[in-house]
Enzyme design. Sequence first.
Site, mmCIF file in Angstrom:
data_model
loop_
_atom_site.group_PDB
_atom_site.id
_atom_site.type_symbol
_atom_site.label_atom_id
_atom_site.label_comp_id
_atom_site.label_asym_id
_atom_site.label_seq_id
_atom_site.Cartn_x
_atom_site.Cartn_y
_atom_site.Cartn_z
ATOM 1 N N ASP A 105 20.990 35.915 -53.605
ATOM 2 C CA ASP A 105 21.719 34.532 -53.579
ATOM 3 C C ASP A 105 21.837 34.731 -55.257
ATOM 4 O O ASP A 105 22.950 36.089 -56.076
ATOM 5 C CB ASP A 105 21.121 34.116 -53.487
ATOM 6 N N HIS A 266 20.145 32.693 -43.875
ATOM 7 C CA HIS A 266 20.373 33.428 -45.249
ATOM 8 C C HIS A 266 19.340 33.972 -46.581
ATOM 9 O O HIS A 266 19.311 34.244 -46.570
ATOM 10 C CB HIS A 266 20.726 31.581 -46.261
#
Length: 289
Positions: A105, A266
């Site tokens: 990320d 995620h």
Amino acid sequence: MFEGFETGRFDVGDASVFVRYGGEGPPVVLLHGHPRTSATWHRVAPLLVRQGFTVICPDLRGYGRSTGPAPTADHFGHSKRAAAGDVLAGVRALGHTRFALAGHDRGGAVALRLALDHPEAVSRVALLDCLPLSEHLARVTAEFATRWWHWFFFAQPDIPERVINADPDAWYRGDPDLMGRENHEEWRAATRNPDVVRAMLEDYRAGLTVDRRHEEEDRAAGKLLRCPALVLWSLRDDLEDLYGDPREIWRRWAPDLRGHGIDSGHHVAEEAPEALAASLSEFFATPPA
């Protein structure tokens, strides 16, 4: 968490970096994303240690127990270049001059910057659930702006701090059973700290300004990753939905590239640690061509 690991803190000019480290063998550095801390790796790091690696997990500047400078108008103090310099200084303080690197990320943007700015230090880089920030911004559509609206909300001055700090537990939602209770407690303490919240927002403000400029300057100069790169993405996240195969975009930056999707949401280090650790271990252990 992190049984057998040590912790340390390194002052690096305008920041102070908290780091966890353990194991013996070739060094691997793991960089977390937003809004996590280094504790997000608590299931992956021990698996890599068992595979024979030294594992180093810092909190990015301003996140978790690391600190950073006061915000400035140009946001450079929270840029990926500044954060990458912190990581490099901390790893060198632990006695390592060359290491493998993984970033998830926002940590992926830091990993990219570190590998581009200091190619002599990075032997291999794994880029997880991310694209270069400039590639995202070059592809902004109504769908992207709807799904990733927080990028543009976070860029507003002062308002996000007021909204988030009014009720951080409502804004940042996490499941202690999914995350692990100690990881959840550390993350919750960080997100309740207004200084951490401000630093995390400054990370995004830098992403839309100074970080984008740095990446566009690299593209204009033809600068590429000089080390092998691994791209991994979570199949139950939206990166592939928005862009198709992310490797096609990363090939503009990484001539030596491989990658695949992982069955996860995620936060892959928490949700699919065995699959992630296996992919990282195989990649980092592969001898150079």
